[in-house]
Design a protein around this motif. Structure first.
Motif, PDB file in Angstrom:
ATOM      1  N   VAL A  13     -25.126 -80.802   4.063  1.00 23.07           N
ATOM      2  CA  VAL A  13     -24.362 -80.118   5.099  1.00 23.07           C
ATOM      3  C   VAL A  13     -25.231 -80.074   6.344  1.00 23.07           C
ATOM      4  N   GLN A  14     -24.675 -80.558   7.458  1.00 25.56           N
ATOM      5  CA  GLN A  14     -25.409 -80.646   8.704  1.00 25.56           C
ATOM      6  C   GLN A  14     -24.752 -79.793   9.786  1.00 25.56           C
ATOM      7  N   SER A  15     -25.552 -79.398  10.778  1.00 25.41           N
ATOM      8  CA  SER A  15     -25.021 -78.656  11.919  1.00 25.41           C
ATOM      9  C   SER A  15     -25.459 -79.312  13.218  1.00 25.41           C
ATOM     10  N   ASP A  16     -24.728 -78.991  14.287  1.00 20.68           N
ATOM     11  CA  ASP A  16     -25.105 -79.451  15.622  1.00 20.68           C
ATOM     12  C   ASP A  16     -24.431 -78.531  16.641  1.00 20.68           C
ATOM     13  N   ASP A  17     -24.848 -78.665  17.895  1.00 18.55           N
ATOM     14  CA  ASP A  17     -24.261 -77.842  18.946  1.00 18.55           C
ATOM     15  C   ASP A  17     -23.110 -78.531  19.649  1.00 18.55           C
ATOM     16  N   ASN A  18     -22.692 -79.710  19.135  1.00 24.38           N
ATOM     17  CA  ASN A  18     -21.580 -80.431  19.744  1.00 24.38           C
ATOM     18  C   ASN A  18     -20.820 -81.206  18.681  1.00 24.38           C
ATOM     19  N   GLY A  19     -19.557 -81.455  18.942  1.00 22.98           N
ATOM     20  CA  GLY A  19     -18.701 -82.115  17.961  1.00 22.98           C
ATOM     21  C   GLY A  19     -19.017 -83.578  17.734  1.00 22.98           C
ATOM     22  N   SER A  20     -19.809 -84.187  18.623  1.00 21.03           N
ATOM     23  CA  SER A  20     -20.188 -85.599  18.449  1.00 21.03           C
ATOM     24  C   SER A  20     -21.409 -85.763  17.546  1.00 21.03           C
ATOM     25  N   PHE A  21     -22.068 -84.659  17.211  1.00 20.24           N
ATOM     26  CA  PHE A  21     -23.245 -84.659  16.334  1.00 20.24           C
ATOM     27  C   PHE A  21     -24.298 -85.654  16.819  1.00 20.24           C
ATOM     28  N   THR A  22     -24.688 -85.467  18.074  1.00 18.57           N
ATOM     29  CA  THR A  22     -25.714 -86.341  18.642  1.00 18.57           C
ATOM     30  C   THR A  22     -27.101 -86.035  18.100  1.00 18.57           C
ATOM     31  N   THR A  23     -27.336 -84.782  17.675  1.00 14.53           N
ATOM     32  CA  THR A  23     -28.637 -84.394  17.126  1.00 14.53           C
ATOM     33  C   THR A  23     -28.423 -83.520  15.877  1.00 14.53           C
ATOM     34  N   PRO A  24     -27.905 -84.099  14.792  1.00 17.53           N
ATOM     35  CA  PRO A  24     -27.600 -83.287  13.604  1.00 17.53           C
ATOM     36  C   PRO A  24     -28.858 -82.779  12.915  1.00 17.53           C
ATOM     37  N   THR A  25     -28.739 -81.581  12.338  1.00 16.33           N
ATOM     38  CA  THR A  25     -29.821 -80.979  11.567  1.00 16.33           C
ATOM     39  C   THR A  25     -29.336 -80.736  10.147  1.00 16.33           C
ATOM     40  N   ASP A  26     -30.116 -81.190   9.163  1.00 11.36           N
ATOM     41  CA  ASP A  26     -29.777 -80.933   7.763  1.00 11.36           C
ATOM     42  C   ASP A  26     -29.996 -79.459   7.458  1.00 11.36           C
ATOM     43  N   ARG A  27     -28.975 -78.794   6.921  1.00 13.10           N
ATOM     44  CA  ARG A  27     -29.074 -77.371   6.602  1.00 13.10           C
ATOM     45  C   ARG A  27     -29.042 -77.090   5.099  1.00 13.10           C
ATOM     46  N   ILE A  28     -28.224 -77.845   4.361  1.00 16.27           N
ATOM     47  CA  ILE A  28     -28.132 -77.696   2.900  1.00 16.27           C
ATOM     48  C   ILE A  28     -28.166 -79.091   2.305  1.00 16.27           C
ATOM     49  N   THR A  29     -29.013 -79.310   1.319  1.00 24.21           N
ATOM     50  CA  THR A  29     -29.038 -80.571   0.580  1.00 24.21           C
ATOM     51  C   THR A  29     -28.753 -80.267  -0.883  1.00 24.21           C
ATOM     52  N   PHE A  30     -27.627 -80.730  -1.366  1.00 24.33           N
ATOM     53  CA  PHE A  30     -27.279 -80.530  -2.765  1.00 24.33           C
ATOM     54  C   PHE A  30     -28.097 -81.478  -3.645  1.00 24.33           C
ATOM     55  N   THR A  31     -28.287 -81.079  -4.885  1.00 25.85           N
ATOM     56  CA  THR A  31     -28.978 -81.942  -5.848  1.00 25.85           C
ATOM     57  C   THR A  31     -28.185 -83.226  -6.052  1.00 25.85           C
ATOM     58  N   ALA A  32     -28.896 -84.359  -6.106  1.00 28.42           N
ATOM     59  CA  ALA A  32     -28.224 -85.649  -6.328  1.00 28.42           C
ATOM     60  C   ALA A  32     -27.353 -85.571  -7.573  1.00 28.42           C
ATOM     61  N   ALA A  33     -26.097 -85.975  -7.448  1.00 25.29           N
ATOM     62  CA  ALA A  33     -25.123 -85.853  -8.531  1.00 25.29           C
ATOM     63  C   ALA A  33     -24.819 -87.212  -9.136  1.00 25.29           C
ATOM     64  N   THR A  34     -24.759 -87.257 -10.454  1.00 23.94           N
ATOM     65  CA  THR A  34     -24.424 -88.488 -11.178  1.00 23.94           C
ATOM     66  C   THR A  34     -23.240 -88.286 -12.119  1.00 23.94           C
ATOM     67  N   ALA A  35     -22.669 -87.071 -12.149  1.00 25.78           N
ATOM     68  CA  ALA A  35     -21.588 -86.772 -13.072  1.00 25.78           C
ATOM     69  C   ALA A  35     -20.652 -85.745 -12.436  1.00 25.78           C
ATOM     70  N   VAL A  36     -19.484 -85.600 -13.041  1.00 28.76           N
ATOM     71  CA  VAL A  36     -18.522 -84.590 -12.591  1.00 28.76           C
ATOM     72  C   VAL A  36     -19.145 -83.202 -12.724  1.00 28.76           C
ATOM     73  N   GLY A  37     -18.915 -82.347 -11.732  1.00 28.42           N
ATOM     74  CA  GLY A  37     -19.466 -80.997 -11.759  1.00 28.42           C
ATOM     75  C   GLY A  37     -19.379 -80.360 -10.389  1.00 28.42           C
ATOM     76  N   ALA A  38     -20.071 -79.237 -10.210  1.00 26.90           N
ATOM     77  CA  ALA A  38     -20.005 -78.523  -8.943  1.00 26.90           C
ATOM     78  C   ALA A  38     -21.350 -77.866  -8.644  1.00 26.90           C
ATOM     79  N   GLN A  39     -21.609 -77.655  -7.353  1.00 30.92           N
ATOM     80  CA  GLN A  39     -22.828 -76.990  -6.905  1.00 30.92           C
ATOM     81  C   GLN A  39     -22.492 -76.031  -5.769  1.00 30.92           C
ATOM     82  N   TRP A  40     -23.369 -75.053  -5.582  1.00 29.70           N
ATOM     83  CA  TRP A  40     -23.227 -74.051  -4.534  1.00 29.70           C
ATOM     84  C   TRP A  40     -24.499 -74.035  -3.703  1.00 29.70           C
TER      85      TRP A  40
END
Length: 245
Positions: free
Chosen positions: A184-211
């Motif tokens: 999940v990334q954020s930026d101060d504009n809708g074009s995402f010229t300078t996105p910042t990573d805010r949440i990185t989920f664990t790499a998924a290889t199977a059906v499931g869910a994360q928070w």
């Protein structure tokens, strides 16, 4: 004011899109009333609000196939912090309510003879509250290569608040361990010229869910996902909801 009726919803419980089997859904929040009436009362009870809680009730057309309703819900009974997302429509950007819940009651067989096979599941929020946000990536299109989602203006995150997100991986196919990593990334504009990573989920290889969550203060007010897919002939169906609480 626009009056609407419920149709084309997306209801996600763990790694299952359940809207195709759902006949009704009831999501509610409540505050425990605390009686603070003193002995100098003039005849009226005085109340303040106590702890908040949320509850959800789903009535379902039953499916006992592998990976479907019964196969998913029965093992989740009593499992706290199961990610739930209830979206008012399945389209990207639709209003969504996301929370970590605990299924407390599951009725796998609830029908008279000759009727549609029905079931029912009920639960409550288990950790934290019900977050009002948006569906920022719908689970309707299979993704086979790395990309980004559409930016949504969810708002800035003030100090004391957090941005929460739920990832629901609905299907996985491919060889050589197909893998997806969602951020999940954020930026101060809708074009995402300078996105910042805010949440990185664990790499998924199977059906499931994360928070996931990130605490404020964050002045960026636009939010989106990015995802990296690897493997041989990989294909993923997944959905992401996010909101601020």
């Amino acid at each position: 004011m626009t009056i609407q009726f419920w149709q084309d919803m997306s209801i996600l419980v763990a790694g299952l899109e359940i809207a195709g089997n759902a006949k009704s859904v009831n999501l509610s929040t409540e505050v425990t009333p605390l009686d603070v009436t003193a002995l100098n009362t003039t005849g009226w009870v005085s109340l303040i609000g106590g702890q908040k809680s949320g509850s959800v009730d789903l009535t379902l057309m039953q499916d006992v196939a592998t990976g479907s309703v019964d196969d998913t819900l029965y093992p989740l009974l009593g499992v706290a912090d199961t990610p739930h997302s209830i979206c008012t429509a399945s389209a990207d950007g639709s209003k969504a309510y996301l929370f970590r819940g605990i299924p407390l009651s599951y009725s796998p067989i609830n029908s008279p003879v000759g009727d549609v096979a029905m079931g029912q599941v009920s639960g409550m929020s288990s950790t934290g509250g019900i977050v009002r946000g948006k569906l920022i990536h719908p689970g309707s299109t299979a993704r086979t290569s790395s990309s980004t989602g559409t930016g949504r203006q969810l708002g800035a995150v003030v100090a004391g608040k957090s941005l929460y997100a739920a990832l629901h991986v609905l299907s996985v196919s491919g060889t050589s361990t197909p893998t997806i990593t969602v951020k999940v990334q954020s930026d101060d504009n809708g074009s995402f010229t300078t996105p910042t990573d805010r949440i990185t989920f664990t790499a998924a290889t199977a059906v499931g869910a994360q928070w996931g969550s990130v605490a404020g203060a964050i002045t960026d007010d636009y939010w989106r996902i990015s995802f990296t897919i690897s493997g041989t002939n990989p294909s993923f169906l997944f959905a992401v909801t996010a909101g601020i609480l």
